[in-house]
Design a protein around this motif. Structure first.
Motif, PDB file in Angstrom:
ATOM      1  N   SER A  74       7.445 -10.196   1.602  1.00 19.19           N
ATOM      2  CA  SER A  74       7.671 -11.108   0.469  1.00 19.19           C
ATOM      3  C   SER A  74       6.350 -11.614  -0.118  1.00 19.19           C
ATOM      4  CB  SER A  74       8.548 -12.286   0.898  1.00 19.19           C
ATOM      5  OG  SER A  74       7.846 -13.098   1.815  1.00 19.19           O
ATOM      6  N   LEU A  75       5.308 -11.749   0.714  1.00 18.15           N
ATOM      7  CA  LEU A  75       4.010 -12.222   0.210  1.00 18.15           C
ATOM      8  C   LEU A  75       3.358 -11.210  -0.732  1.00 18.15           C
ATOM      9  CD1 LEU A  75       2.248 -13.983   3.251  1.00 18.15           C
ATOM     10  CD2 LEU A  75       3.338 -15.048   1.291  1.00 18.15           C
ATOM     11  N   LEU A  76       3.758  -9.932  -0.644  1.00 17.55           N
ATOM     12  CA  LEU A  76       3.181  -8.907  -1.531  1.00 17.55           C
ATOM     13  C   LEU A  76       3.620  -9.083  -2.986  1.00 17.55           C
ATOM     14  CD1 LEU A  76       3.491  -5.714   0.714  1.00 17.55           C
ATOM     15  CD2 LEU A  76       1.433  -7.023   0.243  1.00 17.55           C
ATOM     16  N   LYS A  77       4.588  -9.986  -3.214  1.00 18.40           N
ATOM     17  CA  LYS A  77       5.035 -10.244  -4.600  1.00 18.40           C
ATOM     18  C   LYS A  77       4.211 -11.357  -5.257  1.00 18.40           C
ATOM     19  CE  LYS A  77       9.843  -8.921  -3.667  1.00 18.40           C
ATOM     20  NZ  LYS A  77      10.323  -9.141  -2.328  1.00 18.40           N
ATOM     21  N   GLU A  78       3.310 -11.985  -4.482  1.00 16.17           N
ATOM     22  CA  GLU A  78       2.499 -13.090  -5.016  1.00 16.17           C
ATOM     23  C   GLU A  78       1.500 -12.587  -6.067  1.00 16.17           C
ATOM     24  OE1 GLU A  78       2.349 -16.425  -4.142  1.00 16.17           O
ATOM     25  OE2 GLU A  78       4.118 -16.261  -2.865  1.00 16.17           O
TER      26      GLU A  78
ATOM     27  N   ARG B  18       2.428  -1.252  -7.189  1.00 13.82           N
ATOM     28  CA  ARG B  18       2.324  -2.205  -8.300  1.00 13.82           C
ATOM     29  C   ARG B  18       1.013  -2.989  -8.237  1.00 13.82           C
ATOM     30  NH1 ARG B  18       2.855  -7.184  -8.256  1.00 13.82           N
ATOM     31  NH2 ARG B  18       3.989  -7.274  -6.277  1.00 13.82           N
ATOM     32  N   ILE B  19       0.657  -3.472  -7.016  1.00 16.82           N
ATOM     33  CA  ILE B  19      -0.598  -4.230  -6.852  1.00 16.82           C
ATOM     34  C   ILE B  19      -1.782  -3.372  -7.286  1.00 16.82           C
ATOM     35  CG2 ILE B  19      -2.187  -5.235  -5.152  1.00 16.82           C
ATOM     36  CD1 ILE B  19       0.323  -5.990  -3.473  1.00 16.82           C
ATOM     37  N   LEU B  20      -1.807  -2.120  -6.812  1.00 13.24           N
ATOM     38  CA  LEU B  20      -2.939  -1.233  -7.110  1.00 13.24           C
ATOM     39  C   LEU B  20      -3.015  -0.928  -8.603  1.00 13.24           C
ATOM     40  CD1 LEU B  20      -5.152  -0.012  -5.444  1.00 13.24           C
ATOM     41  CD2 LEU B  20      -3.770   2.007  -5.057  1.00 13.24           C
ATOM     42  N   ARG B  21      -1.851  -0.749  -9.239  1.00 16.03           N
ATOM     43  CA  ARG B  21      -1.838  -0.483 -10.685  1.00 16.03           C
ATOM     44  C   ARG B  21      -2.340  -1.704 -11.457  1.00 16.03           C
ATOM     45  NH1 ARG B  21       3.087   1.538 -11.176  1.00 16.03           N
ATOM     46  NH2 ARG B  21       2.361   3.681 -10.949  1.00 16.03           N
ATOM     47  N   ASP B  22      -1.840  -2.883 -11.052  1.00 19.37           N
ATOM     48  CA  ASP B  22      -2.249  -4.122 -11.740  1.00 19.37           C
ATOM     49  C   ASP B  22      -3.750  -4.362 -11.632  1.00 19.37           C
ATOM     50  OD1 ASP B  22       0.358  -4.490 -12.395  1.00 19.37           O
ATOM     51  OD2 ASP B  22       0.747  -6.141 -10.983  1.00 19.37           O
ATOM     52  N   VAL B  23      -4.266  -4.191 -10.410  1.00 20.25           N
ATOM     53  CA  VAL B  23      -5.689  -4.511 -10.182  1.00 20.25           C
ATOM     54  C   VAL B  23      -6.579  -3.446 -10.839  1.00 20.25           C
ATOM     55  CG1 VAL B  23      -6.116  -3.399  -7.912  1.00 20.25           C
ATOM     56  CG2 VAL B  23      -7.218  -5.536  -8.450  1.00 20.25           C
ATOM     57  N   SER B  24      -6.105  -2.196 -10.928  1.00 21.01           N
ATOM     58  CA  SER B  24      -6.897  -1.130 -11.580  1.00 21.01           C
ATOM     59  C   SER B  24      -6.938  -1.325 -13.090  1.00 21.01           C
ATOM     60  CB  SER B  24      -6.295   0.249 -11.295  1.00 21.01           C
ATOM     61  OG  SER B  24      -6.322   0.523  -9.929  1.00 21.01           O
ATOM     62  N   ASN B  25      -5.802  -1.781 -13.651  1.00 22.91           N
ATOM     63  CA  ASN B  25      -5.708  -1.912 -15.108  1.00 22.91           C
ATOM     64  C   ASN B  25      -6.072  -3.307 -15.622  1.00 22.91           C
ATOM     65  OD1 ASN B  25      -4.781   0.710 -15.166  1.00 22.91           O
ATOM     66  ND2 ASN B  25      -2.626   0.123 -15.054  1.00 22.91           N
ATOM     67  N   SER B  26      -6.365  -4.235 -14.714  1.00 23.37           N
ATOM     68  CA  SER B  26      -6.562  -5.627 -15.141  1.00 23.37           C
ATOM     69  C   SER B  26      -7.829  -5.772 -15.971  1.00 23.37           C
ATOM     70  CB  SER B  26      -6.642  -6.555 -13.921  1.00 23.37           C
ATOM     71  OG  SER B  26      -7.800  -6.258 -13.182  1.00 23.37           O
TER      72      SER B  26
ATOM     73  N   HIS C 267      -8.520  -3.609  -3.598  1.00 22.29           N
ATOM     74  CA  HIS C 267      -8.347  -2.160  -3.762  1.00 22.29           C
ATOM     75  C   HIS C 267      -8.384  -1.461  -2.400  1.00 22.29           C
ATOM     76  CE1 HIS C 267      -9.475  -1.941  -8.183  1.00 22.29           C
ATOM     77  NE2 HIS C 267      -8.756  -0.844  -8.097  1.00 22.29           N
ATOM     78  N   ILE C 268      -9.464  -1.752  -1.653  1.00 18.72           N
ATOM     79  CA  ILE C 268      -9.729  -1.020  -0.405  1.00 18.72           C
ATOM     80  C   ILE C 268      -8.691  -1.346   0.656  1.00 18.72           C
ATOM     81  CG2 ILE C 268     -11.388  -0.937   1.520  1.00 18.72           C
ATOM     82  CD1 ILE C 268     -13.575  -1.022  -0.758  1.00 18.72           C
ATOM     83  N   ARG C 269      -8.311  -2.620   0.776  1.00 21.17           N
ATOM     84  CA  ARG C 269      -7.281  -3.006   1.759  1.00 21.17           C
ATOM     85  C   ARG C 269      -5.946  -2.316   1.457  1.00 21.17           C
ATOM     86  NH1 ARG C 269      -8.915  -5.166   6.498  1.00 21.17           N
ATOM     87  NH2 ARG C 269     -10.512  -6.725   6.188  1.00 21.17           N
ATOM     88  N   VAL C 270      -5.576  -2.279   0.176  1.00 22.22           N
ATOM     89  CA  VAL C 270      -4.297  -1.657  -0.210  1.00 22.22           C
ATOM     90  C   VAL C 270      -4.335  -0.160   0.087  1.00 22.22           C
ATOM     91  CG1 VAL C 270      -2.783  -1.111  -2.168  1.00 22.22           C
ATOM     92  CG2 VAL C 270      -3.723  -3.411  -1.947  1.00 22.22           C
TER      93      VAL C 270
ATOM     94  N   ALA D 240       6.572  12.290   3.978  1.00 23.66           N
ATOM     95  CA  ALA D 240       6.469  12.996   2.686  1.00 23.66           C
ATOM     96  C   ALA D 240       6.971  12.143   1.524  1.00 23.66           C
ATOM     97  CB  ALA D 240       7.256  14.301   2.770  1.00 23.66           C
ATOM     98  N   ASP D 241       8.056  11.383   1.724  1.00 21.05           N
ATOM     99  CA  ASP D 241       8.622  10.585   0.626  1.00 21.05           C
ATOM    100  C   ASP D 241       7.647   9.502   0.167  1.00 21.05           C
ATOM    101  OD1 ASP D 241      10.878  12.078   0.723  1.00 21.05           O
ATOM    102  OD2 ASP D 241      11.994  10.695   2.017  1.00 21.05           O
ATOM    103  N   CYS D 242       7.093   8.777   1.149  1.00 18.85           N
ATOM    104  CA  CYS D 242       6.107   7.725   0.822  1.00 18.85           C
ATOM    105  C   CYS D 242       4.901   8.336   0.109  1.00 18.85           C
ATOM    106  CB  CYS D 242       5.612   7.062   2.102  1.00 18.85           C
ATOM    107  SG  CYS D 242       6.565   5.629   2.557  1.00 18.85           S
ATOM    108  N   SER D 243       4.421   9.449   0.644  1.00 17.90           N
ATOM    109  CA  SER D 243       3.239  10.097   0.070  1.00 17.90           C
ATOM    110  C   SER D 243       3.502  10.509  -1.373  1.00 17.90           C
ATOM    111  CB  SER D 243       2.854  11.332   0.899  1.00 17.90           C
ATOM    112  OG  SER D 243       2.578  10.947   2.230  1.00 17.90           O
ATOM    113  N   ASP D 244       4.702  11.038  -1.615  1.00 20.47           N
ATOM    114  CA  ASP D 244       5.081  11.489  -2.950  1.00 20.47           C
ATOM    115  C   ASP D 244       5.051  10.322  -3.941  1.00 20.47           C
ATOM    116  OD1 ASP D 244       5.845  13.648  -4.556  1.00 20.47           O
ATOM    117  OD2 ASP D 244       7.887  12.855  -4.646  1.00 20.47           O
ATOM    118  N   TYR D 245       5.508   9.154  -3.474  1.00 23.11           N
ATOM    119  CA  TYR D 245       5.561   7.962  -4.323  1.00 23.11           C
ATOM    120  C   TYR D 245       4.152   7.480  -4.700  1.00 23.11           C
ATOM    121  CZ  TYR D 245       7.733   3.744  -6.214  1.00 23.11           C
ATOM    122  OH  TYR D 245       8.163   2.759  -7.064  1.00 23.11           O
ATOM    123  N   MET D 246       3.172   7.769  -3.806  1.00 21.66           N
ATOM    124  CA  MET D 246       1.802   7.278  -4.028  1.00 21.66           C
ATOM    125  C   MET D 246       0.951   8.218  -4.882  1.00 21.66           C
ATOM    126  SD  MET D 246       0.683   6.424  -0.171  1.00 21.66           S
ATOM    127  CE  MET D 246       1.736   5.544   0.965  1.00 21.66           C
ATOM    128  N   ASN D 247       1.337   9.471  -5.005  1.00 25.67           N
ATOM    129  CA  ASN D 247       0.459  10.491  -5.608  1.00 25.67           C
ATOM    130  C   ASN D 247      -0.099  10.075  -6.968  1.00 25.67           C
ATOM    131  OD1 ASN D 247       0.346  12.387  -3.578  1.00 25.67           O
ATOM    132  ND2 ASN D 247       2.180  13.463  -4.246  1.00 25.67           N
TER     133      ASN D 247
END
Length: 493
Positions: free
Chosen positions: A204-208, A245-253, A270-273, A285-292
């Motif tokens: 739940s804290l990942l939504k902060e 979502r966190i990685l996209r937000d922080v990359s595009n911020s 970035h690095i921790r995520v 494989a499913d998780c990896s596919d989602y991250m590609n």
């Protein structure tokens, strides 16, 4: 010499000796004690000052003069940092923690973290004070208690106080949430069985929105993955979307001064995520596919002309190599490492060589494309880069490229540093033996090595060469002529 200078020096010396020799009362200020210790010219003088100060503090403790308790504790911490025993002040920490005011508690908790560790039984006495402070109305006192617990808590304390920490992770205050999450890392490390209590809260804290809370939550998720397989599966199902979502937000911020490092937004987050993604995507494989997609975005968009950007790219490559990534994404990662090899910074080149050694087992063909750059690294001025590049070249050798690669290495042997010749010789001999089906080529390479660096060749190598010559009667005449010529030209080898 100016007599005024002599006078000034004498005054300074007299002042320093007065500071070193005057006996202290327990009321000496911390800065005066530090000045006196720094003014000591010998270790014996320093010991004498520390002994006198410790005696004064002991007298103050037994006399119960409590006005200066926090000052004495500050001095004890400095003495402890110099390496002197300060166990007699441990109970003073507990008394300061039990005091009502924030200044006393602050110095008490700092002393607790410095002077005690989880192995000491005295620590059990502080559990009750910690519990009270975790329930305090002042958020700063709650923060002190969380900080201390996160640094020194034992397994017993973790079990006793875990419910309080869980409650604080639901707090409205971002600072308290962040400290509670970091404190939970220590609790999970000490008692892995408690991992299940924190899984839902961590997700739940990942939504902060607050970056401090996010980076602490990611750290807690990483620790939970190490502690329990159930937690790993739970986080795979419930966290991947949030991390992307966190990685996209922080990359595009856009530019935010409080998170900016050399023009890059929060490289630490970035690095921790990316590290957590690597743990979640490994073998799934499913998780990896989602991250590609997001990994490809980070790999292509991040600037490589800044150190912070290179740190993100390095972690991104590690993640791509660690998960079940697509072949196109792996090629992209290996091309980033190829760019690293052309960097002027030795550290960046070295880590690139390190990862390429692991990558060769995953996609040897993609690594082969950077063969020329890797060979250049064998000739580098830095010894550690030379050695690592040579190990990598050895792994790159196959039936199709063995002759050109060996020629490059033998040519370099002529100009290599004497310190490096032993490693280089051993690798060339090993390659020649490994691909010795063509006997004439094998003999030529061995004769060249014996001519250029014969003093560095190990006994078992030339023993093997003699066996080959003995068994190849058709090449014995050629061998004798070649060795005779070499003996005349290179008699010092």
């Amino acid at each position: 010499r100016d007599p005024k200078l002599d006078t000034v020096e004498k005054i300074v010396e007299d002042f320093a000796s007065d500071m070193a020799l005057n006996p202290f009362s327990s009321g000496t200020r911390l800065r005066d004690m530090i000045r006196a210790i720094r003014a000591c010219k010998t270790a014996a003088e320093e010991r004498a000052v520390v002994r006198r100060e410790c005696a004064a503090i002991r007298a103050a403790i037994s006399g119960d003069g409590q006005d200066l308790r926090h000052r004495n504790m500050a001095k004890l911490m400095f003495i402890h940092m110099l390496g002197y025993p300060t166990h007699f002040g441990q109970m003073e920490c507990l008394k300061l923690i039990a005091a009502a005011g924030y200044p006393e508690k602050r110095i008490g908790y700092l002393g607790l973290m410095l002077l005690l560790d989880e192995r000491q039984e005295v620590l059990m006495l502080v559990t009750n004070s910690l519990k009270q402070d975790l329930n305090h109305s002042n958020q700063f006192i709650v923060g002190l208690a969380l900080c201390a617990l996160g640094n020194i808590c034992s397994a017993e304390m973790a079990r006793d106080l875990a419910p309080e920490v869980e409650r604080l992770m639901r707090s409205r205050d971002a600072n308290t949430k962040k400290k509670a999450a970091l404190c939970s890392v220590r609790i999970v490390r000490k008692v892995p069985d408690l991992a299940e209590n924190f899984m839902g809260l961590a997700a739940s804290l990942l939504k902060e929105k607050h970056h401090g809370v996010l980076i602490s939550a990611v750290q807690l998720c990483t620790e939970l993955c190490k502690a329990s397989k159930d937690a790993l599966e739970y986080l795979r199902k419930n966290c991947i979307e949030g991390l992307v979502r966190i990685l996209r937000d922080v990359s595009n911020s856009s530019y935010a001064p409080e998170y900016d490092v050399a023009g890059i937004s929060d490289p630490f987050l970035h690095i921790r995520v990316l590290k957590l993604m690597r743990m979640l995507g490994q073998g799934d494989a499913d998780c990896s596919d989602y991250m590609n997609d997001i990994l490809a975005q980070v790999a292509t968009k991040t600037e490589s002309n800044k150190n912070a950007g290179n740190a993100i790219l390095y972690e991104c490559v590690e993640t791509i190599m660690g998960i079940e990534a697509t072949s196109g994404l792996r090629v992209l990662a290996i091309n980033i490492l190829g760019r690293f090899l052309s960097n002027r910074d030795n550290n960046i080149r070295y880590v690139a060589l390190n990862i390429l050694m692991r990558a060769i087992t995953v996609d040897a063909q993609a690594v082969q494309r950077h063969r020329v750059t890797i060979l250049e690294c064998v000739k580098d001025a830095d010894a550690s880069i030379r050695k690592r590049a040579l190990d990598l070249v050895y792994l790159l050798v196959n039936d199709t490229n063995v002759k050109p690669l060996t020629k490059e290495l033998v040519d370099y042997l002529q100009v290599a540093d004497p310190d490096f010749k032993e490693d280089l010789t051993a690798k060339i001999c090993s390659i020649a033996e490994k691909f010795s089906q063509e006997k004439l080529w094998y003999l030529d390479q061995m004769f060249k090595v014996l001519s250029l660096a014969g003093n560095h060749v190990k006994d078992d190598v030339w023993h093997a060469l003699i066996v080959v010559i003995s068994n190849a009667s058709e090449l014995q005449g050629y061998s004798v002529r070649s060795l005779y010529t070499a003996l005349q030209a290179y008699s010092e080898q």
